[in-house]
Write a protein that holds these residues in place. Structure first.
Motif, PDB file in Angstrom:
ATOM      1  N   ILE A  39       0.831  -1.208   0.000  1.00  0.00           N
ATOM      2  CA  ILE A  39       0.000   0.000   0.000  1.00  0.00           C
ATOM      3  C   ILE A  39       0.865   1.258   0.000  1.00  0.00           C
ATOM      4  CG2 ILE A  39      -1.662   1.321   1.368  1.00  0.00           C
ATOM      5  CD1 ILE A  39      -2.861  -1.339   2.264  1.00  0.00           C
ATOM      6  N   PHE A  40       1.944   1.247   0.797  1.00  0.00           N
ATOM      7  CA  PHE A  40       2.760   2.451   0.944  1.00  0.00           C
ATOM      8  C   PHE A  40       3.806   2.605  -0.169  1.00  0.00           C
ATOM      9  CE2 PHE A  40       0.935   2.652   5.117  1.00  0.00           C
ATOM     10  CZ  PHE A  40       1.032   3.988   5.495  1.00  0.00           C
ATOM     11  N   PHE A  41       4.166   1.552  -0.834  1.00  0.00           N
ATOM     12  CA  PHE A  41       5.211   1.645  -1.847  1.00  0.00           C
ATOM     13  C   PHE A  41       4.661   1.711  -3.270  1.00  0.00           C
ATOM     14  CE2 PHE A  41       7.775   0.483   1.706  1.00  0.00           C
ATOM     15  CZ  PHE A  41       9.057   0.907   1.423  1.00  0.00           C
ATOM     16  N   TYR A  42       3.424   1.287  -3.482  1.00  0.00           N
ATOM     17  CA  TYR A  42       2.848   1.293  -4.822  1.00  0.00           C
ATOM     18  C   TYR A  42       1.449   1.898  -4.737  1.00  0.00           C
ATOM     19  CZ  TYR A  42       6.589  -2.101  -5.426  1.00  0.00           C
ATOM     20  OH  TYR A  42       7.816  -2.721  -5.430  1.00  0.00           O
ATOM     21  N   PRO A  46       1.341   7.748  -2.787  1.00  0.00           N
ATOM     22  CA  PRO A  46      -0.048   7.371  -2.519  1.00  0.00           C
ATOM     23  C   PRO A  46      -0.951   8.589  -2.449  1.00  0.00           C
ATOM     24  CG  PRO A  46       1.462   6.243  -1.040  1.00  0.00           C
ATOM     25  CD  PRO A  46       2.249   7.311  -1.733  1.00  0.00           C
ATOM     26  N   THR A  47      -2.113   8.488  -3.104  1.00  0.00           N
ATOM     27  CA  THR A  47      -3.048   9.631  -3.122  1.00  0.00           C
ATOM     28  C   THR A  47      -3.822   9.739  -1.814  1.00  0.00           C
ATOM     29  OG1 THR A  47      -4.702   8.204  -4.143  1.00  0.00           O
ATOM     30  CG2 THR A  47      -3.286   9.480  -5.609  1.00  0.00           C
ATOM     31  N   TRP A  48      -3.957   8.651  -1.112  1.00  0.00           N
ATOM     32  CA  TRP A  48      -4.764   8.656   0.114  1.00  0.00           C
ATOM     33  C   TRP A  48      -4.001   9.213   1.317  1.00  0.00           C
ATOM     34  CZ3 TRP A  48      -2.412   5.994   3.942  1.00  0.00           C
ATOM     35  CH2 TRP A  48      -1.463   5.015   3.564  1.00  0.00           C
ATOM     36  N   LEU A  49      -2.642   9.365   1.184  1.00  0.00           N
ATOM     37  CA  LEU A  49      -1.814   9.799   2.308  1.00  0.00           C
ATOM     38  C   LEU A  49      -2.063  11.271   2.599  1.00  0.00           C
ATOM     39  CD1 LEU A  49       0.399   8.734   4.235  1.00  0.00           C
ATOM     40  CD2 LEU A  49       2.079   9.666   2.630  1.00  0.00           C
ATOM     41  N   SER A  50      -2.135  11.609   3.888  1.00  0.00           N
ATOM     42  CA  SER A  50      -2.347  12.993   4.286  1.00  0.00           C
ATOM     43  C   SER A  50      -1.202  13.869   3.795  1.00  0.00           C
ATOM     44  CB  SER A  50      -2.471  13.082   5.810  1.00  0.00           C
ATOM     45  OG  SER A  50      -2.499  14.436   6.223  1.00  0.00           O
ATOM     46  N   GLY A  53       1.644  13.977   6.068  1.00  0.00           N
ATOM     47  CA  GLY A  53       2.316  12.719   6.352  1.00  0.00           C
ATOM     48  C   GLY A  53       3.736  12.681   5.819  1.00  0.00           C
ATOM     49  N   ASP A  54       4.570  11.908   6.473  1.00  0.00           N
ATOM     50  CA  ASP A  54       5.971  11.734   6.057  1.00  0.00           C
ATOM     51  C   ASP A  54       6.088  10.332   5.443  1.00  0.00           C
ATOM     52  OD1 ASP A  54       8.683  11.529   5.715  1.00  0.00           O
ATOM     53  OD2 ASP A  54       9.191  12.310   7.721  1.00  0.00           O
ATOM     54  N   LEU A  55       6.058  10.261   4.087  1.00  0.00           N
ATOM     55  CA  LEU A  55       6.048   8.970   3.386  1.00  0.00           C
ATOM     56  C   LEU A  55       7.340   8.207   3.609  1.00  0.00           C
ATOM     57  CD1 LEU A  55       4.575   7.047   1.512  1.00  0.00           C
ATOM     58  CD2 LEU A  55       5.552   8.299  -0.435  1.00  0.00           C
ATOM     59  N   SER A  56       8.460   8.892   3.553  1.00  0.00           N
ATOM     60  CA  SER A  56       9.736   8.200   3.717  1.00  0.00           C
ATOM     61  C   SER A  56       9.873   7.592   5.107  1.00  0.00           C
ATOM     62  CB  SER A  56      10.896   9.179   3.449  1.00  0.00           C
ATOM     63  OG  SER A  56      10.840  10.261   4.371  1.00  0.00           O
ATOM     64  N   MET A  57       9.414   8.342   6.125  1.00  0.00           N
ATOM     65  CA  MET A  57       9.485   7.801   7.486  1.00  0.00           C
ATOM     66  C   MET A  57       8.524   6.600   7.640  1.00  0.00           C
ATOM     67  SD  MET A  57      10.893   7.867  10.396  1.00  0.00           S
ATOM     68  CE  MET A  57      11.782   9.436  10.328  1.00  0.00           C
ATOM     69  N   ALA A  58       7.364   6.696   7.011  1.00  0.00           N
ATOM     70  CA  ALA A  58       6.412   5.571   7.074  1.00  0.00           C
ATOM     71  C   ALA A  58       7.008   4.314   6.441  1.00  0.00           C
ATOM     72  CB  ALA A  58       5.102   5.955   6.388  1.00  0.00           C
ATOM     73  N   ARG A  59       7.669   4.496   5.306  1.00  0.00           N
ATOM     74  CA  ARG A  59       8.290   3.353   4.643  1.00  0.00           C
ATOM     75  C   ARG A  59       9.416   2.768   5.484  1.00  0.00           C
ATOM     76  NH1 ARG A  59       8.459   5.740  -1.600  1.00  0.00           N
ATOM     77  NH2 ARG A  59       6.221   5.317  -2.052  1.00  0.00           N
ATOM     78  N   LEU A  60      10.171   3.649   6.138  1.00  0.00           N
ATOM     79  CA  LEU A  60      11.245   3.164   7.014  1.00  0.00           C
ATOM     80  C   LEU A  60      10.664   2.354   8.171  1.00  0.00           C
ATOM     81  CD1 LEU A  60      14.213   3.087   7.889  1.00  0.00           C
ATOM     82  CD2 LEU A  60      13.832   5.270   9.088  1.00  0.00           C
ATOM     83  N   LEU A  61       9.567   2.835   8.754  1.00  0.00           N
ATOM     84  CA  LEU A  61       8.935   2.105   9.856  1.00  0.00           C
ATOM     85  C   LEU A  61       8.439   0.724   9.391  1.00  0.00           C
ATOM     86  CD1 LEU A  61       6.921   4.934  11.659  1.00  0.00           C
ATOM     87  CD2 LEU A  61       8.846   3.632  12.596  1.00  0.00           C
ATOM     88  N   LEU A  62       7.908   0.669   8.186  1.00  0.00           N
ATOM     89  CA  LEU A  62       7.423  -0.620   7.682  1.00  0.00           C
ATOM     90  C   LEU A  62       8.569  -1.590   7.463  1.00  0.00           C
ATOM     91  CD1 LEU A  62       4.621   0.461   5.184  1.00  0.00           C
ATOM     92  CD2 LEU A  62       4.345  -0.756   7.344  1.00  0.00           C
ATOM     93  N   VAL A 104       3.111   9.248  11.705  1.00  0.00           N
ATOM     94  CA  VAL A 104       3.870   9.826  10.589  1.00  0.00           C
ATOM     95  C   VAL A 104       3.048   9.857   9.319  1.00  0.00           C
ATOM     96  CG1 VAL A 104       6.073   9.092  11.577  1.00  0.00           C
ATOM     97  CG2 VAL A 104       4.892   7.610   9.922  1.00  0.00           C
ATOM     98  N   SER A 105       1.950   9.071   9.249  1.00  0.00           N
ATOM     99  CA  SER A 105       1.128   9.062   8.035  1.00  0.00           C
ATOM    100  C   SER A 105       0.077  10.154   8.035  1.00  0.00           C
ATOM    101  CB  SER A 105       0.431   7.711   7.877  1.00  0.00           C
ATOM    102  OG  SER A 105       1.386   6.684   7.752  1.00  0.00           O
ATOM    103  N   GLY A 106      -0.135  10.821   9.181  1.00  0.00           N
ATOM    104  CA  GLY A 106      -1.106  11.901   9.196  1.00  0.00           C
ATOM    105  C   GLY A 106      -2.036  11.871  10.372  1.00  0.00           C
TER     106      GLY A 106
END
Length: 533
Positions: A39-42, A46-50, A53-62, A104-106
């Motif tokens: 969901i977070f990488f493809y 992402p259009t649904w992300l606030s 939100g910090d996308l790079s930090m979210a991906r790192l957490l995942l 971090v996602s919003g």
């Protein structure tokens, strides 16, 4: 076919925090982490992300979460720490990681807070609900703390305390529901385990009862493959160990033929089968309403049935003879004695003497009948011995002709050349032959020639049985008398008790033999004794 197998011990109910449950938890955590990575990488953005939100930090957490799941898998393989501790640690890490991911996602407005409800449900289920409220409280505090932090430091609002409070209520509701479900699931597992133990014990008990039955039991499928074969059936069929799903045709062609006839017919089939050294009376019970379906076959040893029937007859006859001895023989003795005294009187005329002779003769006849019944009821149990049947029959012929002053040529033997050994009670079998010979000499005389009686011994081809026939040269038995030949007290002569043939048949049945009348064209009556070798 292996009839008796030791059932595998039933599996006990596994604790919900067992290694198996830990494996399922690992699968769930890895699946959830991989789904979130997708969901977070493809797509790339992402259009649904606030917007906050910090996308790079979210991906790192995942990535870190996936790594922690893999480390948890390694810990599971090592078995350290204990499964319950591993589950507690995994749930705690999931609460931390997914709270940070939501932040971090919003924030709460992204809806990622519902992932914590899944984590609480997983923890409550795998740990039997013991820590469900603690997990719910930690998730609620995490959401409220995240909202408080966002209110203080976020540049834009990412939710409100109402949403945080509703999520907290959701966590507790999920925890309580998971607690109830896990407890009922655990009780159901224990109940199923107990039922499995009960079924295994009942199966062993049924197997023991079937194998211990004196009646042979076979269960066959629609194509005549064996499902069950107990020890009594093996003995009666003369077989040892059999293969699984073995065909009845290969095991016993005669029984297979009988089963086919019984399945094809609607009525009972009371045929007696000769299976090796046993005479078997089979019974069939269909397992369904279709002729092509399976069936249960019960095999009874016909000789054993005859022996049991004989014991019942003897018990009844014993009670009858006790009554006869008291109510008939004692008064009869008085009548005989009084008649003897009257015969010795000096003033008896010819007519009185004739009447007294009639009384004396009939009293003696009644006494002979009572004596025969008493002897029948007092008969000893068979004591079989191994005999050379040919030599024994020659001795019997010499003894019988000498004792009854009969010309030896009037009683002829027809014996096979090879010696034949059988197991018989010589006293009982001698009585049978004496009764048959007396019956032949009494009723089998021809008008124009002296009576001759032949004793013929033959071996039945392809069978372990012998036929011993006693044949005279008389007119034979009238067809209306054939069905009554072996009835007690039935006789066509003016003298005799009518118990000779009845006693002979009873003695045969007591020794596992069979006496029958062979309806063959005259001259002569043909009586046949069937003996096992």
């Amino acid at each position: 076919m292996q009839e008796s197998t030791d059932s595998a011990p039933p599996s006990k109910a596994q604790p919900l925090h067992s290694p198996q449950a830990l494996g399922w938890l690992l699968f769930y955590r890895l699946s959830l982490a991989l789904a979130l990575i997708v969901i977070f990488f493809y797509p790339q953005t992402p259009t649904w992300l606030s917007a906050h939100g910090d996308l790079s930090m979210a991906r790192l957490l995942l990535k870190l979460q996936t790594l922690s799941v893999l480390i948890g898998g390694a810990m599971m393989l090592l078995g350290r720490p204990k499964p319950a501790r591993q589950i507690e640690l995994a749930i705690f890490l999931d609460l931390v990681f997914y709270t940070l991911l939501m932040h971090v996602s919003g924030g709460i407005s992204t809806g990622l807070g519902l992932i914590l409800a899944i984590v609480v449900a997983a923890g409550a289920t795998t740990l039997e609900g013991r820590l469900s409220l603690l997990f719910a409280a930690l998730a609620t505090l995490a959401v409220i703390f995240q909202q408080f932090y966002a209110e203080l430091y976020a540049s834009a609002p990412t939710g409100n305390y109402t949403q945080a409070g509703l999520l907290g209520v959701t966590y507790f509701a999920v925890a309580l529901l998971a607690h109830v479900l896990s407890r009922r699931l655990h009780e159901t597992e224990h109940l199923a385990a107990r039922r499995q133990v009960d079924l295994a014990d009942l199966s062993k008990l049924n197997e023991f009862i079937i194998q211990s039955m004196s009646t042979g039991v076979l269960a066959v499928t629609g194509d005549r493959s064996l499902l069950v074969l107990n020890n009594a059936a093996k003995r009666l069929l003369g077989v040892g160990e059999t293969r699984d799903k073995e065909q009845l045709e290969r095991l016993s062609p005669a029984l297979n033929r009988w089963v086919g006839q019984a399945l094809a017919s609607a009525g009972p089939n009371d045929e007696v089968l000769s299976l090796g050294e046993y005479e078997v009376r089979p019974r069939l019970q269909r397992l369904d309403d279709f002729r092509a379906g399976g069936a249960l076959i019960f095999l009874d040893d016909n000789r054993q049935l005859m022996r049991e029937a004989q014991e019942i007859k003897l018990a009844s006859l014993g009670r009858l003879t006790a009554s006869i001895a008291h109510n008939i023989r004692n008064p009869l003795s008085s009548i005989t004695h009084a008649g003897q005294l009257l015969t010795e009187a000096q003033n008896n005329g010819p007519e009185e003497q004739h009447l007294l002779n009639i009384v004396r003769r009939n009293a003696l006849r009644i006494d002979e009948t009572v004596t025969s019944i008493l002897e029948l009821s007092r008969r000893d149990q068979p004591q079989p011995q191994r005999l050379d049947l040919g030599a024994w029959l020659r001795e019997f012929r010499d003894e019988y002709t000498a004792g009854n002053r009969i010309d030896p040529d009037a009683l002829r033997l027809h014996l096979p050349e090879e010696p034949i050994s059988v197991s018989l009670d010589p006293r009982h079998f001698g009585q049978v032959l004496r009764n048959l010979c007396e019956n032949a000499f009494l009723h089998g005389h021809a008008e124009s020639e002296p009576t001759r009686v032949d004793i013929r011994l033959t071996r039945v081809p392809d069978s372990n049985t012998l036929h011993l026939a006693v044949v005279d040269n008389g007119p034979g038995v009238l067809i209306q008398h054939v069905s009554h030949l072996f009835d007690p007290f039935f006789t066509t002569a003016s003298t005799g008790t009518g118990l000779g043939l009845y006693t002979a048949r009873e003695l045969c049945e007591a020794n596992g033999l069979r006496l029958e009348y062979s309806d063959q064209p005259p001259p002569g009556a043909h009586f046949r004794v069937i003996l096992p070798i």
